[in-house]
Design a protein around this motif. Structure first.
Motif, mmCIF file in Angstrom:
data_model
loop_
_atom_site.group_PDB
_atom_site.id
_atom_site.type_symbol
_atom_site.label_atom_id
_atom_site.label_comp_id
_atom_site.label_asym_id
_atom_site.label_seq_id
_atom_site.Cartn_x
_atom_site.Cartn_y
_atom_site.Cartn_z
ATOM 1 N N ASP A 187 0.707 -1.162 0.098
ATOM 2 C CA ASP A 187 0.179 0.063 -0.255
ATOM 3 C C ASP A 187 0.926 1.104 -0.022
ATOM 4 O O ASP A 187 1.878 1.451 0.744
ATOM 5 N N THR A 188 0.503 2.148 -0.654
ATOM 6 C CA THR A 188 1.393 3.392 -0.902
ATOM 7 C C THR A 188 0.469 4.775 -0.906
ATOM 8 O O THR A 188 -0.697 4.660 -1.076
ATOM 9 N N LEU A 189 1.278 5.791 -0.621
ATOM 10 C CA LEU A 189 0.759 7.150 -0.273
ATOM 11 C C LEU A 189 1.390 8.230 -1.355
ATOM 12 O O LEU A 189 2.658 7.857 -1.284
ATOM 13 N N THR A 246 -3.929 7.345 -2.625
ATOM 14 C CA THR A 246 -3.431 5.928 -2.229
ATOM 15 C C THR A 246 -3.541 5.038 -3.247
ATOM 16 O O THR A 246 -4.448 5.181 -4.151
ATOM 17 N N ARG A 247 -2.635 3.937 -3.131
ATOM 18 C CA ARG A 247 -2.974 2.777 -4.121
ATOM 19 C C ARG A 247 -2.395 1.453 -3.515
ATOM 20 O O ARG A 247 -1.424 1.622 -2.679
ATOM 21 N N SER A 248 -2.665 0.264 -4.207
ATOM 22 C CA SER A 248 -2.230 -0.918 -3.689
ATOM 23 C C SER A 248 -1.677 -1.596 -4.743
ATOM 24 O O SER A 248 -2.248 -1.766 -5.705
ATOM 25 N N GLU A 273 6.186 8.577 -4.288
ATOM 26 C CA GLU A 273 5.306 7.555 -3.736
ATOM 27 C C GLU A 273 5.950 6.885 -2.525
ATOM 28 O O GLU A 273 7.064 6.561 -2.247
ATOM 29 N N VAL A 276 3.380 2.863 2.671
ATOM 30 C CA VAL A 276 3.008 2.860 3.836
ATOM 31 C C VAL A 276 2.697 1.576 4.744
ATOM 32 O O VAL A 276 2.702 1.363 6.013
#
Ligand code: SF4
Length: 331
Positions: free
Chosen positions: A180-182, A187-189, A213, A216
């Motif tokens: 998972d990122t920010l 956000t996206r997975s 990016e 998280v």
């Protein structure tokens, strides 16, 4: 070491906001620093702004008690997660992949997010006196005709044959982990098998992560395959060495036959490598040394070897066989 600006982020949103404001610069996030600082000292990594995220407490937690997924904050330390009792019992492949990486001192400092981001590189990448397409795009690859005993045989290109050096991502690949990122865009997975890239003609781009990016969290769906799993690492010495070959294997059995199987390879490919054809060959079969060997041979079908690293194919097949036998014992 090149001069750089240092700043500290107080939250994931703060970190992303800072990096978004540095669009025309070369910023990097700093976590455990075990790879980044090392490469900065060698002038291989030359960020002009370092954003320290180590003071973001919500990124440092992890939870292995969930009923649908395990969650690991990007800043969870490798040693803490490796020692987790639930993980050791229910997902030994994940725990072992962490225990067998680096040294205890490094595992105490290094974070899971940083571990995923360690560079796919070789010794020539670290030595600025040699051409390296990854360090200086278009300059050539010194390893193609050089010392390439430790290099990849799967997922290689004419531009780069560096092996992905990590262990944890290989175990995550077996269990369909998700990153998972920010970023400033939200956000996206990213499925772990789409996170690391093969070199192709752009070996300098190693992951699907954008420059702004931030990782998280890492998530792993719970599975009954976890208990019957192992991470087997073969290397030149028993500690503090990269894998020559490794395999994360997991099986579940019903009536003496394989109900489900997972095989992921490390030390042999340019990214964490899932061997799906090998897995499929085992489904519905008794797990014997012969069926495990057939799976191992399928896993290495299509390998492109060089004279110095051709030994990795038979060694890798044996690694898969042994890992499957251990997984079967635990299933
Ligand atoms: Fe550089 Fe990749 Fe060639 Fe190593 S294998 S010298 S990292 S281009």
């Amino acid at each position: 070491m090149n001069p750089f600006i240092y700043s500290r982020a107080a939250s994931p949103a703060d970190a992303v906001q800072v990096i978004a404001s540095l669009r025309d610069r070369r910023p990097k996030f700093l976590a455990g620093g075990t790879t980044l600082v090392d490469l900065m000292k060698l002038d291989v990594e030359t960020p002009d702004h370092v954003i320290d995220i180590t003071a973001v407490p919500e990124l440092a937690t992890f939870d292995t008690s969930g009923s649908t997924e395990l969650t690991f904050g990007a800043l969870a330390h490798m040693s803490d997660v490796a020692a987790d009792a639930v993980l050791r019992q229910r997902y030994p492949a994940l725990s072992e992949a962490l225990w067998l990486a680096a040294s205890q001192q490094l595992r105490n400092m290094a974070t899971l997010g940083g571990n995923l981001m360690q560079r796919t590189r070789c010794a020539y990448f670290r030595d600025t006196s040699y051409p390296c397409n990854k360090r200086v795009p278009g300059s050539g690859c010194s390893a193609l005709e050089g010392i390439n005993r430790g290099h990849a045989v799967l997922g290689v290109s004419d531009a780069c044959i560096a092996v992905y050096p990590g262990d944890f991502a290989v175990a995550l690949a077996a269990f369909d982990g998700v990153v998972d990122t920010l970023s400033p865009r939200g956000t996206r997975s990213i499925p772990i098998l789409e996170f690391h890239r093969e070199p192709g003609s752009t070996p300098q781009i190693e992951t699907a992560l954008a420059n702004d990016e931030l990782i998280v969290r890492i998530r792993v769906p719970t599975t009954t395959l976890g208990k019957g799993s192992t991470y087997l690492k073969v290397r030149d010495r028993e500690s503090y060495a990269f894998a020559l070959t490794s395999a994360a294997a997991a099986v579940s059995l019903a009536d003496g036959r394989v109900r489900d199987a997972r095989i992921a390879l490390g030390g042999v490919a340019t990214r964490p490598w899932r061997a799906r054809e090998a897995e499929q060959s085992l489904i519905g079969q008794p797990l014997t040394e012969a069926s495990a060997r057939h799976a191992g041979e399928l896993a290495f079908r299509g390998a492109r070897t060089r004279p110095l690293n051709a030994f990795k194919v038979p060694l890798g097949v044996n690694t898969v066989v042994e890992a499957l036998m251990i997984a079967q014992q635990r299933a």
